[in-house]
Structures are given as structure tokens and as C-alpha cells.
Write a protein that holds these residues in place. Sequence first.
Motif, PDB file in Angstrom:
ATOM      1  N   HIS A  29      29.289  45.069  55.423  1.00 56.50           N
ATOM      2  CA  HIS A  29      28.802  44.802  54.072  1.00 56.50           C
ATOM      3  C   HIS A  29      29.867  44.013  53.322  1.00 56.50           C
ATOM      4  N   PHE A  30      29.435  43.106  52.453  1.00 53.25           N
ATOM      5  CA  PHE A  30      30.413  42.450  51.592  1.00 53.25           C
ATOM      6  C   PHE A  30      29.767  42.045  50.280  1.00 53.25           C
ATOM      7  N   SER A  31      30.606  41.886  49.262  1.00 55.67           N
ATOM      8  CA  SER A  31      30.175  41.429  47.943  1.00 55.67           C
ATOM      9  C   SER A  31      30.849  40.100  47.656  1.00 55.67           C
ATOM     10  N   PHE A  32      30.144  39.234  46.941  1.00 54.18           N
ATOM     11  CA  PHE A  32      30.776  37.968  46.566  1.00 54.18           C
ATOM     12  C   PHE A  32      30.276  37.531  45.204  1.00 54.18           C
ATOM     13  N   ASN A  33      31.117  36.791  44.510  1.00 55.63           N
ATOM     14  CA  ASN A  33      30.794  36.241  43.195  1.00 55.63           C
ATOM     15  C   ASN A  33      30.709  34.728  43.333  1.00 55.63           C
ATOM     16  N   PRO A  34      29.502  34.140  43.226  1.00 58.74           N
ATOM     17  CA  PRO A  34      29.354  32.686  43.426  1.00 58.74           C
ATOM     18  C   PRO A  34      30.090  31.850  42.389  1.00 58.74           C
ATOM     19  N   ASN A  35      30.536  32.470  41.285  1.00 64.82           N
ATOM     20  CA  ASN A  35      31.223  31.732  40.232  1.00 64.82           C
ATOM     21  C   ASN A  35      32.731  31.660  40.438  1.00 64.82           C
ATOM     22  N   ARG A  36      33.224  32.390  41.436  1.00 63.39           N
ATOM     23  CA  ARG A  36      34.664  32.366  41.689  1.00 63.39           C
ATOM     24  C   ARG A  36      35.076  31.087  42.417  1.00 63.39           C
ATOM     25  N   LEU A  61      36.314  36.706  32.876  1.00 54.95           N
ATOM     26  CA  LEU A  61      37.600  36.224  33.377  1.00 54.95           C
ATOM     27  C   LEU A  61      38.217  37.194  34.373  1.00 54.95           C
ATOM     28  N   GLY A  62      38.130  38.475  34.072  1.00 53.92           N
ATOM     29  CA  GLY A  62      38.697  39.467  34.981  1.00 53.92           C
ATOM     30  C   GLY A  62      38.029  39.444  36.337  1.00 53.92           C
ATOM     31  N   ASP A  63      36.691  39.267  36.368  1.00 49.82           N
ATOM     32  CA  ASP A  63      35.964  39.220  37.635  1.00 49.82           C
ATOM     33  C   ASP A  63      36.265  37.947  38.411  1.00 49.82           C
ATOM     34  N   LEU A  64      36.553  36.873  37.692  1.00 49.75           N
ATOM     35  CA  LEU A  64      36.840  35.600  38.358  1.00 49.75           C
ATOM     36  C   LEU A  64      38.225  35.589  39.003  1.00 49.75           C
ATOM     37  N   LEU A  65      39.147  36.386  38.460  1.00 47.66           N
ATOM     38  CA  LEU A  65      40.534  36.319  38.914  1.00 47.66           C
ATOM     39  C   LEU A  65      40.978  37.517  39.742  1.00 47.66           C
ATOM     40  N   LYS A  66      40.191  38.604  39.767  1.00 42.99           N
ATOM     41  CA  LYS A  66      40.661  39.821  40.431  1.00 42.99           C
ATOM     42  C   LYS A  66      40.744  39.643  41.951  1.00 42.99           C
ATOM     43  N   ASN A  67      41.618  40.419  42.559  1.00 40.90           N
ATOM     44  CA  ASN A  67      41.767  40.468  44.015  1.00 40.90           C
ATOM     45  C   ASN A  67      41.842  39.082  44.664  1.00 40.90           C
ATOM     46  N   PRO A  68      42.746  38.215  44.256  1.00 43.52           N
ATOM     47  CA  PRO A  68      42.833  36.889  44.889  1.00 43.52           C
ATOM     48  C   PRO A  68      43.299  37.005  46.337  1.00 43.52           C
ATOM     49  N   ASN A 114      17.477  29.036  51.607  1.00 42.93           N
ATOM     50  CA  ASN A 114      17.806  28.445  50.312  1.00 42.93           C
ATOM     51  C   ASN A 114      18.229  29.423  49.226  1.00 42.93           C
ATOM     52  N   VAL A 115      17.933  30.695  49.380  1.00 39.71           N
ATOM     53  CA  VAL A 115      18.332  31.681  48.373  1.00 39.71           C
ATOM     54  C   VAL A 115      19.483  32.500  48.943  1.00 39.71           C
ATOM     55  N   HIS A 116      20.662  32.316  48.376  1.00 37.80           N
ATOM     56  CA  HIS A 116      21.877  32.892  48.949  1.00 37.80           C
ATOM     57  C   HIS A 116      22.044  34.344  48.513  1.00 37.80           C
ATOM     58  N   THR A 117      21.466  35.221  49.284  1.00 37.74           N
ATOM     59  CA  THR A 117      21.576  36.648  49.038  1.00 37.74           C
ATOM     60  C   THR A 117      21.206  37.379  50.320  1.00 37.74           C
ATOM     61  N   GLU A 118      21.141  38.683  50.266  1.00 38.03           N
ATOM     62  CA  GLU A 118      20.674  39.467  51.403  1.00 38.03           C
ATOM     63  C   GLU A 118      19.167  39.296  51.562  1.00 38.03           C
ATOM     64  N   HIS A 119      18.688  39.250  52.815  1.00 38.73           N
ATOM     65  CA  HIS A 119      17.251  39.140  53.076  1.00 38.73           C
ATOM     66  C   HIS A 119      16.843  40.154  54.133  1.00 38.73           C
ATOM     67  N   ASN A 120      15.719  40.812  53.902  1.00 42.70           N
ATOM     68  CA  ASN A 120      15.310  41.900  54.796  1.00 42.70           C
ATOM     69  C   ASN A 120      14.984  41.415  56.206  1.00 42.70           C
ATOM     70  N   LYS A 172      24.790  42.425  51.580  1.00 39.30           N
ATOM     71  CA  LYS A 172      25.383  41.234  50.960  1.00 39.30           C
ATOM     72  C   LYS A 172      25.032  41.292  49.479  1.00 39.30           C
ATOM     73  N   VAL A 173      26.010  41.684  48.658  1.00 42.73           N
ATOM     74  CA  VAL A 173      25.772  41.913  47.239  1.00 42.73           C
ATOM     75  C   VAL A 173      26.300  40.726  46.442  1.00 42.73           C
ATOM     76  N   VAL A 174      25.445  40.150  45.611  1.00 43.44           N
ATOM     77  CA  VAL A 174      25.833  39.015  44.774  1.00 43.44           C
ATOM     78  C   VAL A 174      26.261  39.545  43.405  1.00 43.44           C
ATOM     79  N   GLU A 175      27.514  39.326  43.041  1.00 49.87           N
ATOM     80  CA  GLU A 175      28.051  39.738  41.746  1.00 49.87           C
ATOM     81  C   GLU A 175      28.148  38.501  40.856  1.00 49.87           C
ATOM     82  N   ASP A 176      27.098  38.192  40.157  1.00 57.93           N
ATOM     83  CA  ASP A 176      27.019  36.954  39.368  1.00 57.93           C
ATOM     84  C   ASP A 176      27.662  37.183  38.008  1.00 57.93           C
ATOM     85  N   SER A 177      28.984  37.041  37.963  1.00 57.16           N
ATOM     86  CA  SER A 177      29.719  37.309  36.727  1.00 57.16           C
ATOM     87  C   SER A 177      30.664  36.153  36.423  1.00 57.16           C
ATOM     88  N   ARG A 178      30.756  35.815  35.117  1.00 54.61           N
ATOM     89  CA  ARG A 178      31.699  34.786  34.681  1.00 54.61           C
ATOM     90  C   ARG A 178      32.834  35.377  33.841  1.00 54.61           C
TER      91      ARG A 178
END
Length: 660
Positions: free
Chosen positions: A484-491, A611-618, A377-383, A603-609
Amino acid sequence: MKKYYLMICSLLICLLFLPFSPATSVRAAMEENESLPVSESNTLDIFFLHDTHSHLNSFSTIHENRNITLGGFARIKTLIDKNSNALVLDAGDFSMGTLVQTVFHSAAPELRILGALGCDVTTLGNHEFDYRSEGLANMLNAAVASGETLPAMVLCNIDWETMESEGLTEEQRMLKSAFDNYGIKDYVMLNKNGVKIAVFGVFGEDSLACAPTCVLKFKSAPEAAAATVKEIQEKEDADLIICVSHCGTNIDRNKSEDEILAKTVPDIDVIISGHSHTTLTDPLIYGNTYIVSCGEYGKNLGTLSLSRDSGTDEWQLSSYDLLPITEDVPINADIQEKIDHMMETVDNSYLSRFGYVRNQVLAQNNVIFSSLHDISNVHTEHNLGNLLADAFVYGVESADDFDGHPVDVALAPSGCIRDTFSLGDITVEDVFNAYSLGIGLDGVPGYPLISMYLTGAELKTGAELDASMSDFMTTARLYLSGIHFSFNPNRMILNKVTDCYLVDEAGNRIEIQNDKLYRVVCDLYSGQMLGAVTDISYGILSIQPKFADGTPIENIEDAIITSNGQEIKAWATVAAYLNSLPDANGDGIANVPESYAGTQGRKVVEDSRALGDLLKNPNKYAIMIYAIILIVIVIFVILILLVIKLFKKPARTSAKGHSS
């Protein structure tokens, strides 16, 4: 390209317009009806369970950073015996989760212990199909052959008519014979405390999706339930209609199958809701239907009491509780003796082939591992997921006949992780319980590992599947080794991953080449479920497993890894990995490294809103969506201009001749 536009539009529409229909809370309903008269001659008490998953014995788990003991059928029996007039029901998935499941197909321990508890009725869950058709058929026949008291089994939405019209396959005939031998029916009639009760069972759509080896066809659960309820009303003089359902509930009520069932078939009085492992501290109420769930593994015994006024036909809930099964509950000695006898066969009949006994200590643990709830239920990396994925790499590369091709990526999905590790000793039994599901082609319990090759582009797609789709299918959350990967759940959906790369043994970053093939290892179930996960994304995020030479794997079972002619079982690689860890205390016992105490950047969660973070690297999907949005805006603007032009009245001028 047009196909992708249509699929993306469909997906966006589905996500934007999810219907919401709240249920009534039981406390509010009971407060509103506190003055309702109660007739003692029209009462019924019910005990219920579901999703016990072979947890016949009590077990240790972590709660608030300490070990606690929960569950155990011998303790549950103590509570059930306090009310001999109660109806006892189970809603399926009574198997697959502990070492006792290894004799599921030969001794039917779970079903026999349910009978010993006094369970009146149960149904089948998706995990009863884990040992394939032969395993389920053998289990049912073994249960009957035991001569012991067994619960009735009900299931009304198997589509035998369609299967028979098409011609039953060998496996379908095998199951039908076993079902007939056991006496599985659409519904049964019972009499408890003078109350005539009809109990029927249903198997859900998501349950079927989670049973890749099931060869049966099923009717829609609401459709079959409506027909069964109608038959009960026409043929039986039932005071009460109860459904034992393996459909489940969901926070998204558009996917909450038992809530849909309650709304579609309002004449059901109670739905015992299994499959989703839900713990409902208050029932959900739809009209006169109560939906109840008590959680998994026998941690709680659900109990409710219904009463009916002598002047009406409506049943009211007079009490509801989930009774915790803790160390404070006394053990019923007779039930515990039966369980102990069943467990004695496990060492000799199963673990001996791996060189283990169930109480053997593999490692000492001082790390607080993620809870089973957080894993899903918690969407992140888990040991815990990290350790399991690392173990898969170790198991393949340390095999006696390792083929020399290093593992680039290993993955463990949350749906296959069935328990966590407590503090202190980690035993063989603990490891099996943590990754206990399934059976291989060899007929030996435990899912084997498989090896497949994916392109770098498909590895990135896998990361996007996790980031974008696993909130809709939490069992598909991935825990990884080597990537390894990073993701922004707000994108934007399908464009949440912002970075994705491989790491070598020294932790160095390695860029992924889109066209290069990489070796990926996971368990068989994960491979079998690739199609289902792809379906959730409407086929947009598709992955094709391949052999080392790049040819597609048509049958995922062809990818099973063996060593010395034996399948490499997922759980056994975890046991071997733990046992191989350094002996930090010098006492001859391995220790879980402190490196697992925290996250490792997998698995890195980048929780950012921003505008640049939402639109970068489409990615290409985002570009398609942006293009669709732009086209819609352009069309909208053009339509507005056309409307303005159409309704705009041109100015009129007139010229008159003058003479002078």
C-alpha cells in the motif's frame, strides 16, 4: 552526486518548458469555409479503423452501470457495404486482444477478416510483434497461403539499409523474407472514384518503445515520411497523399507524434492515426492536413469525405463522423460465418491445454468494475487492477509445485489490462480478453508470470515511479497486491509518495526494510518494460530485478515461473482465481466478493496543497532538489551583491590646507 544533480536539473527543465501549439478544430475550420465550392467529380469517401486488437466479434462492456454490446466486424461490414466506392484503411494493431489471437501465427485471422471487409491498405502496429519475429513472419506467410483477398501493407521507415550494412540477424532475415512474400511496400497507389491516391505507412517512436521483442530498426517517422512524400510527388501523379500511421497523438503536443508529423510534412493530406487509441470527434487540422482517429476495438467506424474544387489542388473536408458499432447495426452473415469458423478452432487448439472452453462461466459478477478508460487515465486505485494483482498471487502460491516462498508483492500495469468485466457471467473468453497480450518462451500465447526479488528501497522506488512518472507514461500505472502507498500529486516530482508499507494476509501493516529482499510477481511484459520506465526518469529511479540469492537477473526471461514444466500464464491465473472464489448463492458458481466493489487503501491519493503536506517527509531526491534550489538562490544573491558592489561608486573626500 554531481550526476544526480545534472539529471534532476534536466528533468525539471524538460517539465517546465513544454512547448504548446494548438491545432485547429474541424468545426471551426468548416464554418470558416462553408462557402467553398464543391465539385462532385473530385470527391473521395474514406472509412477507417485502427487498434481493433483482434475484436472480430461484438463484445459486452459496462456503460453507465449497465451492459452494452459494441463492435464486431460483421456489423462493420454492413456499414462499409453501403458505399462501394469508399477507400477503406486501417492504421495497425489489428491483432492481440481476444482469443482469436491465439491462432494469429498459424491462421492470420485478423488480416484475413480485414481483407474480407474490403480493407484496401493497412500497416503494422507494435502489437503485431508480440509473438516475436517468428510469430509475425508465420502470420504474414499464413495470410498469403490462405489465397484470400488481403489488404496491401505499407511501412516506409524500416531501416533496412542500416541493418543490412551491419549484417542481418537470423530474425531480421526471417522478417525480410516474410515482408517480401507479403509484398510490404513504402507506399501503394490506388484509384477510387477517379481519384488517384498514394497511401504510405509509418511506425512511431513510442510504438517501438512498446515493442520490446521487435528486432527491426526504424528511421525517424517524419524523416522517412518526408522522403516518401517527395518520391510520390516525383514519380506518381497522385491527387491525394494519405498516411496510415502507428505513431499516435498525445495530450502533450511535444510528444504527439502524428501532430509533429503533420507539421513536419505538410504535403500529407490525411493521417489515419493509430496506436494511442484516441477518439477524435473532430479531426485535428494542421495547414491542409487532417488527423483522424476513431478509438479502439472497432467500437466506431471512422468516416470522412473530401472534396476538391476543380480549379485548385486543395482538398476540403466536407463531412466527418464516427459511426458507433452497436446492436442496432445488422450483422453481415457471410463475415460472421467466417469469424465463427475461426473461433471454433480456438477451443481445440488452445484452451484445451488449460482445461477450458471459451464460453465456460467462471464466476458471477455484481460488482461495477473500473472502465478501461479510467484504468489508464484516472490516477488512483482501481478495483479491476486489485483483482488482477490478487489473482497473480493466488496463481503462484496455488501452483502444484509452488516453491514455498510467499509472494510479497504482485503488480499489474495498466498497459497490460485490455478490457474490464461486465455484470453477470464472467467467462473464460472475458478473462482472456482482459489480460490477453503476448507469448512466452514456450511459444504458447499469453504472457507468463515472472518472479523477481527487489530490495525494500526498490519497492519504494517502484511506488515513486507510479506516483511521479506514470502521468507521462500511463501504460506504466501500477495496480498492486501486498503493498500500500499514499501519494500527493501536488508535491514535487520524484517526491510524491508520503507513505509506503506492506500488508499481511490479515491486513496488518508491515514496515518495509530498505535492505531486505522481497518477492515480486508480475507478467513478462512488465519485466521487459522496466528499462523503458527507468529511462523516463532519466535513470534516477532505477530498479534491478534479482534472484532470491540477490544476484542480478540479466535476462528477464530467466525469471519465468513454471508449474509442472509449463509456464504459468497471467490470464490463466485470473481464470483460476475467479473460479476459486466462494459460492455465495449456493448454485455451484463462484461469486465476485463485494469487497471488490470499493477501494481497499492500496493506493491513496492525498490531494493537498497545504505547505506542511507539500514539504513533509522529503526523500533523498527532494533533498537533492532543495539543495540545488538553495545553491541557485545563494549564487543569485552573491551575483547581485557583486554587481551592486561593482557599480557602487565610492564617496570622495578632499582636504585642503588653510593658513591663518
